[in-house]
Design a protein around this motif. Structure first.
Motif, PDB file in Angstrom:
ATOM      1  N   THR A  52       0.843  -1.196   0.000  1.00 22.36           N
ATOM      2  CA  THR A  52       0.000   0.000   0.000  1.00 22.36           C
ATOM      3  C   THR A  52       0.874   1.240   0.000  1.00 22.36           C
ATOM      4  O   THR A  52       1.802   1.372   0.814  1.00 22.36           O
ATOM      5  CB  THR A  52      -0.921   0.006   1.239  1.00 22.36           C
ATOM      6  OG1 THR A  52      -1.722  -1.178   1.209  1.00 22.36           O
ATOM      7  CG2 THR A  52      -1.812   1.222   1.249  1.00 22.36           C
ATOM      8  N   MET A  53       0.583   2.152  -0.925  1.00 22.40           N
ATOM      9  CA  MET A  53       1.356   3.384  -1.049  1.00 22.40           C
ATOM     10  C   MET A  53       0.434   4.573  -0.806  1.00 22.40           C
ATOM     11  O   MET A  53      -0.321   4.976  -1.710  1.00 22.40           O
ATOM     12  CB  MET A  53       2.003   3.469  -2.435  1.00 22.40           C
ATOM     13  CG  MET A  53       3.065   2.401  -2.665  1.00 22.40           C
ATOM     14  SD  MET A  53       3.732   2.411  -4.354  1.00 22.40           S
ATOM     15  CE  MET A  53       2.365   1.651  -5.238  1.00 22.40           C
ATOM     16  N   GLY A  54       0.421   5.067   0.407  1.00 21.82           N
ATOM     17  CA  GLY A  54      -0.452   6.184   0.747  1.00 21.82           C
ATOM     18  C   GLY A  54      -1.914   5.788   0.620  1.00 21.82           C
ATOM     19  O   GLY A  54      -2.398   4.891   1.293  1.00 21.82           O
ATOM     20  N   LYS A  55      -2.610   6.430  -0.307  1.00 20.51           N
ATOM     21  CA  LYS A  55      -4.028   6.162  -0.513  1.00 20.51           C
ATOM     22  C   LYS A  55      -4.282   5.034  -1.502  1.00 20.51           C
ATOM     23  O   LYS A  55      -5.424   4.679  -1.770  1.00 20.51           O
ATOM     24  CB  LYS A  55      -4.726   7.437  -1.018  1.00 20.51           C
ATOM     25  CG  LYS A  55      -4.623   8.634  -0.088  1.00 20.51           C
ATOM     26  CD  LYS A  55      -5.300   9.854  -0.704  1.00 20.51           C
ATOM     27  CE  LYS A  55      -5.131  11.092   0.178  1.00 20.51           C
ATOM     28  NZ  LYS A  55      -5.812  10.931   1.472  1.00 20.51           N
ATOM     29  N   PHE A  56      -3.236   4.441  -2.067  1.00 19.76           N
ATOM     30  CA  PHE A  56      -3.375   3.487  -3.166  1.00 19.76           C
ATOM     31  C   PHE A  56      -3.215   2.039  -2.695  1.00 19.76           C
ATOM     32  O   PHE A  56      -2.231   1.692  -2.040  1.00 19.76           O
ATOM     33  CB  PHE A  56      -2.329   3.764  -4.254  1.00 19.76           C
ATOM     34  CG  PHE A  56      -2.616   4.974  -5.090  1.00 19.76           C
ATOM     35  CD1 PHE A  56      -3.151   4.847  -6.360  1.00 19.76           C
ATOM     36  CD2 PHE A  56      -2.355   6.249  -4.607  1.00 19.76           C
ATOM     37  CE1 PHE A  56      -3.413   5.957  -7.147  1.00 19.76           C
ATOM     38  CE2 PHE A  56      -2.615   7.371  -5.380  1.00 19.76           C
ATOM     39  CZ  PHE A  56      -3.154   7.229  -6.643  1.00 19.76           C
ATOM     40  N   GLU A  57      -4.195   1.205  -3.074  1.00 17.39           N
ATOM     41  CA  GLU A  57      -4.062  -0.251  -3.048  1.00 17.39           C
ATOM     42  C   GLU A  57      -4.051  -0.706  -4.500  1.00 17.39           C
ATOM     43  O   GLU A  57      -4.958  -0.374  -5.259  1.00 17.39           O
ATOM     44  CB  GLU A  57      -5.235  -0.919  -2.328  1.00 17.39           C
ATOM     45  CG  GLU A  57      -5.287  -0.716  -0.833  1.00 17.39           C
ATOM     46  CD  GLU A  57      -6.477  -1.454  -0.236  1.00 17.39           C
ATOM     47  OE1 GLU A  57      -6.351  -2.675   0.030  1.00 17.39           O
ATOM     48  OE2 GLU A  57      -7.533  -0.827  -0.058  1.00 17.39           O
ATOM     49  N   THR A  58      -3.042  -1.487  -4.901  1.00 14.82           N
ATOM     50  CA  THR A  58      -2.887  -1.849  -6.311  1.00 14.82           C
ATOM     51  C   THR A  58      -2.618  -3.334  -6.473  1.00 14.82           C
ATOM     52  O   THR A  58      -1.886  -3.932  -5.672  1.00 14.82           O
ATOM     53  CB  THR A  58      -1.735  -1.042  -6.955  1.00 14.82           C
ATOM     54  OG1 THR A  58      -2.021   0.357  -6.824  1.00 14.82           O
ATOM     55  CG2 THR A  58      -1.576  -1.392  -8.422  1.00 14.82           C
ATOM     56  N   ILE A  59      -3.213  -3.898  -7.511  1.00 17.08           N
ATOM     57  CA  ILE A  59      -3.026  -5.307  -7.857  1.00 17.08           C
ATOM     58  C   ILE A  59      -2.660  -5.397  -9.329  1.00 17.08           C
ATOM     59  O   ILE A  59      -3.280  -4.746 -10.179  1.00 17.08           O
ATOM     60  CB  ILE A  59      -4.300  -6.129  -7.593  1.00 17.08           C
ATOM     61  CG1 ILE A  59      -4.620  -6.176  -6.090  1.00 17.08           C
ATOM     62  CG2 ILE A  59      -4.164  -7.544  -8.135  1.00 17.08           C
ATOM     63  CD1 ILE A  59      -5.925  -6.852  -5.769  1.00 17.08           C
ATOM     64  N   VAL A  60      -1.640  -6.182  -9.648  1.00 18.34           N
ATOM     65  CA  VAL A  60      -1.306  -6.508 -11.035  1.00 18.34           C
ATOM     66  C   VAL A  60      -1.369  -8.023 -11.172  1.00 18.34           C
ATOM     67  O   VAL A  60      -1.157  -8.758 -10.200  1.00 18.34           O
ATOM     68  CB  VAL A  60       0.092  -5.984 -11.432  1.00 18.34           C
ATOM     69  CG1 VAL A  60       0.128  -4.464 -11.393  1.00 18.34           C
ATOM     70  CG2 VAL A  60       1.173  -6.566 -10.516  1.00 18.34           C
ATOM     71  N   GLY A  61      -1.701  -8.486 -12.377  1.00 14.03           N
ATOM     72  CA  GLY A  61      -1.841  -9.928 -12.506  1.00 14.03           C
ATOM     73  C   GLY A  61      -1.848 -10.405 -13.932  1.00 14.03           C
ATOM     74  O   GLY A  61      -1.909  -9.631 -14.892  1.00 14.03           O
TER      75      GLY A  61
END
Length: 743
Positions: free
Chosen positions: A417-426
């Motif tokens: 988690t980077m600050g306000k960001f939750e990110t998924i790559v796949g």
């Protein structure tokens, strides 16, 4: 691929070995009174426990980093929060009393959030709730979910319809992997039992960002039953009897978990005779089903995995006309004999503030369809005829015999988690092979290879959340080693969830989706006996591509809720079947064509639970969908508008726990907006009711329920029944009795 495996091994080797635990107490908000038997659960870890009589709990072997914890119990608002491990002191959680049903974690969307925190609106229902409403099968039960219907061929065969779209436009997920079972056929059902399924989630609208091709219309996501909590075990038997079909569904299960290892197994069987209307039995709607589900799990501090296996054997009669009146259960010809295997594994590696998910699945679908041959009349009372029919079936060779073998994979990396960001790559993919073994051939041997890459982010702000994502897919189809077709598609999605006020929640989602033509649409050339059509494919078909707008508004206070969900869905190159006026072997010939289309409508409802009668619930909902081609011709098999009114009571006493009673009136309006190849259907009203409670028997809970559907024995025809063209009515009055005993 080798580079990816080396990277994976390197990442796994860096996993920390620290073992963390969490302890604490759950109490009532603004009070020190403890809450016993509250459910503590980490959705991403799939690990949890319940509080003791004093509201205390402890969970061991947890990974370091940020983890989402949810706490739920009847009568209180569900709590959800991210916590950081290791923790330096015990936690003190406080729950707010609430008459609104507790929220559940949504597993079909990538970030595993409560529905109230989700940017995308997802419907979720417990299978136990659908059963309590008198559902005979899983496909029957899902029609109780707003915006969901089922195309039926009798009671044994049903396939989901989401806002007017079905077949290959709706993906079904079971055990975390996509279910592939020749779903192109209108008379091809789900091929999965409700035994061993805990809940169902429905994504309404294009979900190609998350799941790729065939999720153009939505996703039906079946969550398997959970393993037992650590260091516990449970055994239960569930049985239901249905008066209309003289049928039964029964299943037996056992599960046990230690600190790290866990295991479960469930066996189920169902048998039903031809269903009855007010005047007759509908010949050959009988069916039999046997089901086995088992699972083995392992969980350490920084790694968890579970393997699941399901085999479903079913024999399904295909009704053609009203004939023999019998209460036997062995299907007559024509019938389907299906064997469906699902083998899946779900594994997660946890790193500091990130994780890697790898889901693998293998589905083996063996489909045999037997043509109608002359057979002797049955004796309504001589059940030796059942054995006679079984022997007769063994001697017959299937007219149509196809084996579909599918391997699929789903690999996702949850970035820190980077600050306000939750990110998924796949990356996701599927390798599929179809082979023919029967006397006839509807679709040729072929191999399909899918691969897709995706990225999606959830961005948190003070009063609103945003979710963005993009995806690219490639599909290669090798047909009979002679023809190769390739399809590509780029899709995206954007959504926003805003807390307009403390009581008003708004969601707006924009998404594109696609569906590559299936084998049947491209190259079918033969008689499809289940639909009584000679189908001719079109090798020049293009991708279906759509764009959908969804707007959802919700208002909720302590005693009143109202919602409005509207959508507009435009589909380019919509594929459909149309007769060309010719006949082959006295069977009408149908061709696959394409045209642009649009669907629009929504679901609207209110829920009143007035103070101080918090146990009383008044619910009303309206569903509507319209489907048209660009030339204003209506699309086929679009559900009729419906209005559902429910009066429900829920209460607990020292003797009767988790007790309920309900009365429901569903009004289905006339469907006159039909394609030029189908018939209209009139309006009708169906009355249903049910009661249930939990008592203690030998110090263990026994759930007892009775439900009645179509209590007035109304003669009616549902617009999505494939028997409507022959004027055959749907099921009449049906009373079900259910017992569920847990040791």
């Amino acid at each position: 691929m080798k580079q990816f495996l080396f990277m994976l091994i390197a990442m796994v080797s860096t996993v920390t070995i620290a073992q963390n635990y969490i302890s604490g107490q759950v109490t009532i908000n603004d009070s020190s009174e403890p809450i016993p038997y509250a459910n503590i659960y980490f959705p991403q870890l799939e690990k949890g426990t319940t509080t003791d009589d004093n509201g205390n709990f402890t969970i061991n072997n947890l990974p370091s980093g940020v983890q989402k914890i949810t706490i739920s119990v009847i009568g209180f608002e569900t709590f959800s929060e991210n916590i950081t491990l290791p923790a330096t002191s015990p936690f003190q959680f406080q729950l707010k009393p609430s008459a609104i049903e507790m929220s559940e974690v949504i597993l079909s969307t990538p970030f595993h959030k409560l529905q109230k925190d989700n940017v995308m609106k997802v419907e979720q229902e417990k299978i136990s709730t659908l059963k309590a409403k008198g559902a005979v099968t899983l496909s029957d039960g899902i029609t109780n979910i707003a915006g969901v219907e089922s195309i039926t061929t009798g009671m044994g065969i049903g396939k989901p319809v989401i806002r007017g779209l079905s077949s290959n436009r709706v993906l079904v997920y079971a055990q975390g992997v996509r279910l592939e079972n020749q779903q192109f056929g209108a008379e091809h059902g789900l091929g999965i039992s409700d035994a061993g399924i805990e809940s169902v989630e429905v994504i309404k609208g294009p979900a190609s960002l998350l799941y790729g091709s065939d999720a153009l219309g939505g996703v039906l996501y079946l969550n398997p039953e959970r393993f037992a909590d650590p260091n516990s075990n449970a055994t239960n038997i569930n049985t239901r009897y249905f008066t209309n079909t003289d049928g039964y569904n029964v299943n037996f299960g056992h599960k046990a978990s230690a600190d790290k290892f866990k295991f479960l197994i469930r066996l189920g069987q169902a048998e039903h005779s031809d269903y009855q209307t007010q005047d007759y039995r509908v010949t050959n709607t009988r069916f039999r089903e046997q089901d086995l589900k088992t699972g083995l799990g392992y969980q350490s501090t920084n790694f968890k995995t579970d393997f699941r296996y399901n085999v479903n054997l079913s024999k399904l009669g295909i009704p053609e006309e009203i004939g023999i009146q019998s209460d036997l259960k062995t299907p007559l010809e024509p019938y389907q004999s299906l064997t469906n295997h699902i083998l899946s594994s779900k594994s997660t590696w946890f790193f500091d503030n990130s994780s890697l998910d790898i889901n693998l699945g293998y589905i083996y679908n063996d489909r045999q369809e037997f043509e109608d041959h002359h057979h002797e009349d049955e004796d309504d009372h001589d059940h030796d005829e059942d054995a006679h029919e079984e022997e007769h079936h063994k001697d017959q060779a299937p007219a149509l015999h196809m084996k579909l073998k599918t391997f699929n994979y789903n690999i996702k990396y949850n970035l820190p988690t980077m600050g306000k960001f939750e990110t998924i790559v796949g990356v996701q993919g599927m390798l599929q092979n179809n082979s023919n073994y029967g006397e006839e051939q509807l679709i040729p041997d072929a191999t399909t290879n899918d691969v897709g890459v995706l990225a999606t982010s959830h961005i948190h702000f003070e009063t609103f959340d945003v979710q963005l994502g993009a995806r690219f897919d490639h599909r290669n189809i090798d047909i009979d080693n002679a023809i190769t077709k390739q399809f590509n598609s780029f899709n995206g999605a954007a959504g926003i969830k805003a807390n307009v006020t403390k009581a008003i929640l708004a969601r707006l989602n924009l998404a594109t989706g696609f569906r590559a033509p299936n084998l049947s649409e491209l190259v079918s050339d033969g008689t499809h006996h289940g639909t009584n059509r000679y189908e001719v494919g079109n090798i020049n078909l293009k991708n279906e591509q759509n764009f959908q707008t969804d707007l959802a508004l919700e208002y909720a206070n302590e005693h009143f809720e109202i919602f409005a969900n509207g959508f507009y869905n435009h589909i380019n190159n919509y594929i459909y079947l149309a007769p060309n006026g010719n006949f082959i072997n006295n069977t009408p010939v149908y061709n696959y064509l394409q045209s642009n289309a649009r669907l629009y409508g929504g679901e609207f409802g209110v829920h009143l639970h007035p103070h101080p009668l918090d146990w009383l619930h008044l619910e009303s909902s309206f569903e509507t969908v319209t489907g048209q081609q660009d030339n204003d011709d209506y699309l086929p098999l679009i559900p009729a508008n419906s209005l559902t009114n429910t009066l429900r009571a829920e209460f607990n006493t020292n003797t009767l726990k988790k007790s309920y009673a309900f009365v429901k009136l569903r009004t289905t309006f006339a469907q006159n907006n039909v394609s030029q190849f189908e018939t209209t259907t009139p309006s009708y009203n169906l009355l249903s009711a049910g009661v249930g409670t939990t008592v203690t028997l030998f110090k263990n809970p026994l759930d007892i329920s009775i439900a009645g559907t179509n209590l007035t024995n109304k003669v009616y025809i549902n617009h999505l029944s494939r028997l409507k063209t022959d004027g055959i009515a749907n099921m009449g009055r049906n009373i079900s009795f259910a017992l569920n005993y847990t040791l």
